[in-house]
Each structure stands twice: as structure tokens, then as C-alpha cells.
Design an enzyme around this catalytic site. Structure first.
Site, PDB file in Angstrom:
ATOM      1  N   ASP A  68       8.230 -11.628 -16.594  1.00  0.00           N
ATOM      2  CA  ASP A  68       7.114 -11.454 -17.532  1.00  0.00           C
ATOM      3  C   ASP A  68       7.490 -10.443 -18.608  1.00  0.00           C
ATOM      4  O   ASP A  68       8.571  -9.853 -18.569  1.00  0.00           O
ATOM      5  CB  ASP A  68       5.835 -11.028 -16.781  1.00  0.00           C
ATOM      6  N   ASN A 137      -3.782  -5.992  -6.548  1.00  0.00           N
ATOM      7  CA  ASN A 137      -4.856  -7.008  -6.588  1.00  0.00           C
ATOM      8  C   ASN A 137      -4.318  -8.410  -6.261  1.00  0.00           C
ATOM      9  O   ASN A 137      -5.008  -9.400  -6.472  1.00  0.00           O
ATOM     10  CB  ASN A 137      -5.560  -7.000  -7.956  1.00  0.00           C
ATOM     11  N   HIS A 139      -1.635  -9.902  -7.599  1.00  0.00           N
ATOM     12  CA  HIS A 139      -0.943 -10.653  -8.662  1.00  0.00           C
ATOM     13  C   HIS A 139       0.563 -10.721  -8.419  1.00  0.00           C
ATOM     14  O   HIS A 139       1.141  -9.847  -7.771  1.00  0.00           O
ATOM     15  CB  HIS A 139      -1.274 -10.106 -10.066  1.00  0.00           C
ATOM     16  N   GLU A 144      -2.886 -12.791 -12.915  1.00  0.00           N
ATOM     17  CA  GLU A 144      -3.991 -12.028 -12.343  1.00  0.00           C
ATOM     18  C   GLU A 144      -4.878 -12.947 -11.496  1.00  0.00           C
ATOM     19  O   GLU A 144      -4.814 -14.173 -11.631  1.00  0.00           O
ATOM     20  CB  GLU A 144      -4.815 -11.415 -13.479  1.00  0.00           C
TER      21      GLU A 144
HETATM   22  C1  GLP Z   1       3.508  -5.302 -12.480  1.00  0.00           C
HETATM   23  C2  GLP Z   1       4.474  -6.483 -12.734  1.00  0.00           C
HETATM   24  C3  GLP Z   1       4.774  -7.228 -11.468  1.00  0.00           C
HETATM   25  C4  GLP Z   1       4.939  -6.237 -10.330  1.00  0.00           C
HETATM   26  C5  GLP Z   1       3.619  -5.591 -10.036  1.00  0.00           C
HETATM   27  C6  GLP Z   1       3.700  -4.480  -9.010  1.00  0.00           C
HETATM   28  O1  GLP Z   1       2.430  -5.246 -13.319  1.00  0.00           O
HETATM   29  N1  GLP Z   1       4.096  -7.386 -13.759  1.00  0.00           N
HETATM   30  O2  GLP Z   1       5.936  -8.023 -11.640  1.00  0.00           O
HETATM   31  O3  GLP Z   1       5.371  -6.893  -9.175  1.00  0.00           O
HETATM   32  O4  GLP Z   1       2.952  -5.176 -11.195  1.00  0.00           O
HETATM   33  O5  GLP Z   1       4.319  -3.353  -9.532  1.00  0.00           O
HETATM   34  P1  GLP Z   1       4.990  -2.266  -8.624  1.00  0.00           P
HETATM   35  O6  GLP Z   1       6.139  -2.903  -7.963  1.00  0.00           O
HETATM   36  O7  GLP Z   1       5.418  -1.169  -9.561  1.00  0.00           O
HETATM   37  O8  GLP Z   1       3.952  -1.814  -7.665  1.00  0.00           O
END
Ligand code: GLP
Length: 274
Positions: A68, A137, A139, A144
Site C-alpha cells: 500500500d 481493527n 485491517h 479497513e
Molecule cells: C498499517 C499498514 C499495514 C500494517 C498495519 C499494522 O497501517 N498499512 O500494512 O500491517 O497498519 O501496523 P503495525 O505493524 O505497525 O502494527
């Protein structure tokens, strides 16, 4: 179709097991990796970098597609996912930069850019291993809750909770409101999905992903429909799973039979957990 849950002892153990899976594929020849950003895959990237430096693991034949990107940020922006994945992984290994792709966050036509990116993944032959984290959440990528389970790469509005979670990376408080993300349908097409999760704040999302219904309310639950998903958890992230003992037992049998997810390219597991 299989979902394998791998209960790990620590964050570093999660990284080592994920790196084992990726290494086995990368050593086989040209490979396409789907690269997630965020804190979760950090121990995986660290371990891959170590193996590159100390064990001659080469990424010279790898193509990378990020999962992304924030909309509105140019590639060069410190917090773009292009810059982030370079800083966290790509700049420390020999993956050729001309084969590192991200959606162009500052494209004039974001809708067309999303379609182009989805097509570029297909043209490259599809993703061999998609590395994933999970949001608190539920995702994955930036899909989302309420994302279509069949969605393609597209422009999405970030949830307030996600913007709050990611505000720590934007000291000026100016967290983008839009993003481009591979869709859940796109992620489903990866030949293998490797999701890593650690920490108590992911435990509820992990439980919903693994044991809840397949639902747009928990986008990660789409992995229950994936042709091959490996979910690597540290003890805190696994702590709310109601069938923990069952997963542990199945893992022991798989280990005894040598059917670990270490080399999923070479063998199918004899026992499937789900
Ligand atoms: C972000 C990214 C995701 C990631 C998630 C969790 O917003 N777009 O690809 O897996 O949130 O982030 P983290 O691994 O820092 O908890």
C-alpha cells in the site's frame, strides 16, 4: 486451501520463522515478494538482512511490490511507504531498485494509478509471498473494516483509528486521509500469504481473523479463504485464541512429521489446521 497457525516464543522467533519461509522461496530462483510496512514485519526484515550479510542470501532475482501507499505523498517523502520499505529492508540487501514497485501516491489520477498497479502485479506473474501485518481493527494493507472481500487495488479512505495509530510517524499531525492499497481480492491471489502479528493490542484482531466469521468487518478474515496462509504469532498476539491448545497440538504433529511451514514450496502439510 490451508491456514497454518504457528505459535512462536517471541517477536524474534516470529521473524526467524517468517524469514525461513521467504528464504526457501528466494533461494529457488526469481521470486515476487509483496512487502508490508509497519512495525510487525520488522523482525522478519532484520533477519533477512542478517542472512543476506552473513549467509549469502541474495535478493538479486527478487521483484518487490509494496502492499500500500499513502495518497498525496511523493515517493521521496520520509513517511511514504516507498521510503519506509527502502529504509527498513531494501536498501540493506541487493534487491535491484528498478524492481521495487509502489503505487504512486502523488499520481494525478489516483483511480487510474490503482488499476495500473494491480495490472503490474499480474504482469509480473503475481505475488509469490505476500508478507502481511494486521491492524488492531483487523485491517490488512489499508483495507479497513467493511472493505469488499473481492476488492482490487484502489483508493481508500483511512479509518480514524488507523490515522490515530499511525500519527506517531507524522510529528506535524498531518496524517494523510487517503491511501492506495492492494485489495483483498488482490491479496487473495498471492500464492502464499505470511501474516505476522505480535503484541497484546493485536490479540483481539487475531482472534477475529482466525476464529471469527469471514467478514468484511474483519478484513484479515479473508485469509480463511486463502489458498495458503501461514499466520505467525508471538504469545501476546495469540493470547485470545480460544483453541490455542488445539493449534499447539497440531503444530507438534506437523513438526514431528517434518511438515513445518519452513518449506511450503516443497511440500504440502500433512495435517491442516483449518
Ligand atoms: C498499517 C499498514 C499495514 C500494517 C498495519 C499494522 O497501517 N498499512 O500494512 O500491517 O497498519 O501496523 P503495525 O505493524 O505497525 O502494527
Amino acid at each position: 486451501m490451508t491456514v497454518q497457525i504457528v505459535l512462536c516464543e517471541s517477536v524474534d522467533h516470529v521473524g526467524a520463522r517468517a524469514a525461513d519461509i521467504i528464504e526457501a522461496r528466494v533461494r529457488q530462483g526469481p521470486a515476487v515478494l509483496g512487502l508490508a510496512t509497519g512495525g510487525s514485519p520488522s523482525s522478519t526484515y532484520q533477519e533477512l538482512i542478517r542472512r543476506h550479510r552473513e549467509e549469502q542470501l541474495s535478493f538479486g532475482q527478487v521483484t518487490g511490490f509494496t502492499l500500500d501507499e499513502y495518497a498525496g505523498l511523493p515517493k521521496e517523502h520520509e513517511q511514504s511507504y516507498y521510503s519506509t520499505i527502502r529504509r527498513e529492508f531494501v536498501d540493506h540487501v541487493d534487491l535491484p531498485l528498478e524492481r521495487l514497485f509502489t503505487p504512486q501516491g502523488d499520481a494525478a489520477d489516483l483511480v487510474a494509478e490503482a488499476e495500473r498497479y494491480d495490472a503490474a502485479i499480474a504482469t509480473a506473474g503475481g505475488v509469490d509471498i505476500q508478507i502481511l501485518g494486521i491492524g488492531a481493527n483487523g485491517h490488512i494493507g489499508f483495507n479497513e473494516p467493511t472493505s469488499s472481500l473481492a476488492s482490487r487495488t484502489r483508493v481508500k479512505t483511512l479509518a480514524g483509528a488507523t490515522r490515530t495509530d499511525n500519527a506517531r510517524f507524522f510529528p506535524d499531525g498531518d496524517v494523510p486521509r487517503l491511501c492506495l492499497t492492494q485489495g483483498l481480492g488482490t491479496i487473495r491471489e498471492a500464492k502464499l500469504a505470511v501474516l505476522v502479528a505480535m503484541g497484546e493490542n493485536k490479540a483481539a484482531a487475531v482472534q477475529a481473523m482466525v476464529e471469527g466469521p469471514v467478514s468484511a468487518n474483519c478484513p484479515a478474515s479473508v485469509l480463511q479463504l486463502h489458498r495458503r496462509a501461514v499466520i505467525l504469532l508471538d504469545p501476546a498476539a495469540a493470547s485470545r485464541l480460544s483453541m490455542l491448545e488445539y493449534y499447539r497440538e497440531a503444530q507438534e504433529f506437523n513438526d514431528q512429521l517434518g511438515q513445518t511451514p519452513t518449506r511450503p514450496w516443497l511440500q504440502e502439510p500433512a495435517l491442516q489446521q483449518g
